[in-house]
Design a protein around this motif. Structure first.
Motif, short mmCIF file in Angstrom:
data_model
loop_
_atom_site.label_atom_id
_atom_site.label_comp_id
_atom_site.label_asym_id
_atom_site.label_seq_id
_atom_site.Cartn_x
_atom_site.Cartn_y
_atom_site.Cartn_z
N ALA A 41 -8.21 33.88 28.63
CA ALA A 41 -6.87 34.33 29.02
C ALA A 41 -6.05 33.16 29.52
N ILE A 42 -6.65 32.29 30.29
CA ILE A 42 -5.94 31.11 30.79
C ILE A 42 -5.60 30.17 29.64
N ARG A 43 -6.57 29.92 28.77
CA ARG A 43 -6.32 29.03 27.62
C ARG A 43 -5.17 29.54 26.76
N SER A 44 -5.13 30.85 26.56
CA SER A 44 -4.12 31.43 25.66
C SER A 44 -2.74 31.47 26.30
N GLY A 45 -2.70 31.55 27.64
CA GLY A 45 -1.41 31.69 28.32
C GLY A 45 -0.77 33.04 28.05
N ASP A 46 -1.58 34.01 27.62
CA ASP A 46 -1.10 35.35 27.28
C ASP A 46 -0.71 36.11 28.55
N LYS A 47 0.57 36.25 28.76
CA LYS A 47 1.10 36.90 29.96
C LYS A 47 0.54 38.31 30.13
N ASP A 48 0.52 39.08 29.07
CA ASP A 48 0.05 40.47 29.16
C ASP A 48 -1.43 40.53 29.50
N LYS A 49 -2.21 39.67 28.91
CA LYS A 49 -3.64 39.65 29.18
C LYS A 49 -3.92 39.24 30.62
N LEU A 50 -3.23 38.22 31.10
CA LEU A 50 -3.41 37.77 32.48
C LEU A 50 -2.96 38.84 33.47
N THR A 51 -1.86 39.48 33.17
CA THR A 51 -1.38 40.55 34.05
C THR A 51 -2.39 41.69 34.10
N ALA A 52 -2.92 42.07 32.95
CA ALA A 52 -3.91 43.14 32.91
C ALA A 52 -5.17 42.76 33.69
N GLY A 55 -4.08 42.41 37.62
CA GLY A 55 -3.46 43.56 38.25
C GLY A 55 -2.18 43.20 38.97
N ASP A 56 -1.69 42.00 38.76
CA ASP A 56 -0.50 41.50 39.44
C ASP A 56 0.56 41.17 38.41
N THR A 57 1.62 41.95 38.39
CA THR A 57 2.66 41.74 37.39
C THR A 57 3.45 40.46 37.62
N ARG A 58 3.31 39.86 38.80
CA ARG A 58 4.04 38.63 39.11
C ARG A 58 3.20 37.38 38.94
N ILE A 59 1.91 37.53 38.66
CA ILE A 59 1.00 36.38 38.64
C ILE A 59 1.44 35.32 37.62
N TYR A 60 1.95 35.76 36.50
CA TYR A 60 2.36 34.81 35.47
C TYR A 60 3.53 33.97 35.98
N LYS A 61 4.52 34.61 36.53
CA LYS A 61 5.68 33.88 37.05
C LYS A 61 5.29 32.95 38.18
N LYS A 62 4.43 33.43 39.08
CA LYS A 62 4.09 32.65 40.26
C LYS A 62 3.20 31.46 39.93
N ASN A 63 2.29 31.63 38.99
CA ASN A 63 1.24 30.63 38.85
C ASN A 63 1.03 30.09 37.44
N VAL A 64 1.08 30.95 36.45
CA VAL A 64 0.64 30.56 35.13
C VAL A 64 1.62 29.67 34.40
#
Length: 68
Positions: A41-52, A55-64
């Motif tokens: 999930a980290i390698r792909s940078g897939d926002k939806d996968k990381l969010t799923a 469980g944090d809808t903001r994790i991509y914006k904050k960190n990824v």
């Protein structure tokens, strides 16, 4: 480090950890004991996968987006 959320948070808050990740992401992820699914999930940078997974809808914006 116990969770993907902790890993992502540390990437955004610890400059040395981020530098190590940028230098050798596979080793840093392995040392953090992330699962194969989490690493992918980290390698792909897939926002939806990381969010799923976090469980944090903001994790991509904050960190990824800082490292992918």
């Amino acid at each position: 480090m116990s969770t993907l959320n902790d890993f992502l948070q540390k990437l955004s808050s610890d400059a040395d950890f981020m530098a190590a990740f940028q230098q050798d992401p596979e080793t840093v992820m392995e040392e953090a004991e992330l699962t194969d699914q989490e690493k992918e999930a980290i390698r792909s940078g897939d926002k939806d996968k990381l969010t799923a997974m976090t469980g944090d809808t903001r994790i991509y914006k904050k960190n990824v987006k800082e490292f992918v």
